[in-house]
Design a protein around this motif. Structure first.
Motif, short mmCIF file in Angstrom:
data_model
loop_
_atom_site.label_atom_id
_atom_site.label_comp_id
_atom_site.label_asym_id
_atom_site.label_seq_id
_atom_site.Cartn_x
_atom_site.Cartn_y
_atom_site.Cartn_z
N PHE A 7 2.10 2.23 -4.26
CA PHE A 7 2.81 0.96 -4.42
C PHE A 7 3.21 0.41 -3.05
O PHE A 7 2.89 -0.74 -2.70
N ALA A 8 3.88 1.23 -2.27
CA ALA A 8 4.39 0.78 -0.96
C ALA A 8 3.26 0.44 0.01
O ALA A 8 3.26 -0.61 0.65
N VAL A 9 2.27 1.35 0.11
CA VAL A 9 1.16 1.13 1.04
C VAL A 9 0.33 -0.07 0.60
O VAL A 9 -0.02 -0.94 1.41
N GLY A 10 0.01 -0.13 -0.69
CA GLY A 10 -0.81 -1.22 -1.22
C GLY A 10 -0.16 -2.58 -1.04
O GLY A 10 -0.82 -3.54 -0.64
N ALA A 11 1.14 -2.65 -1.31
CA ALA A 11 1.86 -3.93 -1.17
C ALA A 11 1.85 -4.38 0.28
O ALA A 11 1.68 -5.58 0.57
#
Length: 220
Positions: A46-50
């Motif tokens: 979630f964090a990396v993708g966002a």
């Protein structure tokens, strides 16, 4: 949004650090513990993708990815609560609810608030349902005759700590989900609002680690 980016990187570091002991103890995890492991993995994605999508996309809009990942995490946590909650009727409800939640997710993403806005309607509903599950599980532990008869303290159970972590984070993010679009429409989101949410996330990870330690003690 510089503060937001810093907080995101801090959370990514904490989640990545927590993933190491969870991975090392993966074979010792039961189904509930493994669902928490998958939740942590999804949080990192979630964090990396966002962050990547914000950097690569035109205008830096990644709100649609937020909505998708929130739904994925809803499914993972629904599975966790389906495992730990014993009441058969509630288990049935947990199995059915992803369908109406999916409908709200699609309507909010495509028609109500759209791809470019934070889907507060869906995320608020999702957080509210998961909070109800967390409360139900707390009440179950307090009234579990099997635990009472065997003199088992609830704070010795890994799932108690997992649930406590989820409950704290959901509480800290609930009002944020409810009010984000309103706050964003009236200027920058207040730093205090962001900090409360991320503090809840840090506490969640700490409580997850305590839950993992309880598994280690049980194995000795």
């Amino acid at each position: 949004m510089e503060l937001f980016r810093i907080l995101v990187y801090v959370m990514m570091g904490i989640e990545a650090a927590l993933l190491i002991p969870f991975t090392l103890k993966f074979n010792s995890l039961d189904k509930a513990g493994r669902s928490i492991y998958y939740y942590i993995v999804s949080s990192i994605i979630f964090a990396v993708g966002a962050d990547v999508i914000e950097y690569l996309s035109v205008g830096g809009n990644n709100m649609w990815f937020f909505a998708i990942m929130y739904f994925v995490q809803f499914l993972i946590l629904s599975y966790f609560y389906h495992i730990v909650i014993k009441n058969k009727k509630i288990k049935t409800v947990i199995k059915i609810l992803p369908i109406p939640v999916l409908i709200v997710f699609i309507l909010d993403l495509f028609h109500i608030e759209g791809f470019e806005n934070y889907n507060s309607l869906f995320t608020t509903l999702r957080s509210f349902i998961l909070l109800i599950y967390a409360i139900i599980y707390f009440l179950q532990l307090l009234n579990d005759n099997e635990l009472i008869e065997n003199a088992i303290f609830i704070n010795s159970l890994p799932n108690f700590w997992y649930n406590a972590g989820l409950f704290i984070f959901l509480c800290s993010s609930f009002l944020f989900s409810l009010s984000y679009n309103y706050l964003a429409a009236h200027g920058p989101v207040p730093p205090a609002t962001l900090c409360i949410t991320f503090i809840g996330g840090i506490l969640e990870m700490i409580l997850f680690y305590i839950g993992l330690l309880k598994i280690t003690k049980q194995r000795k």
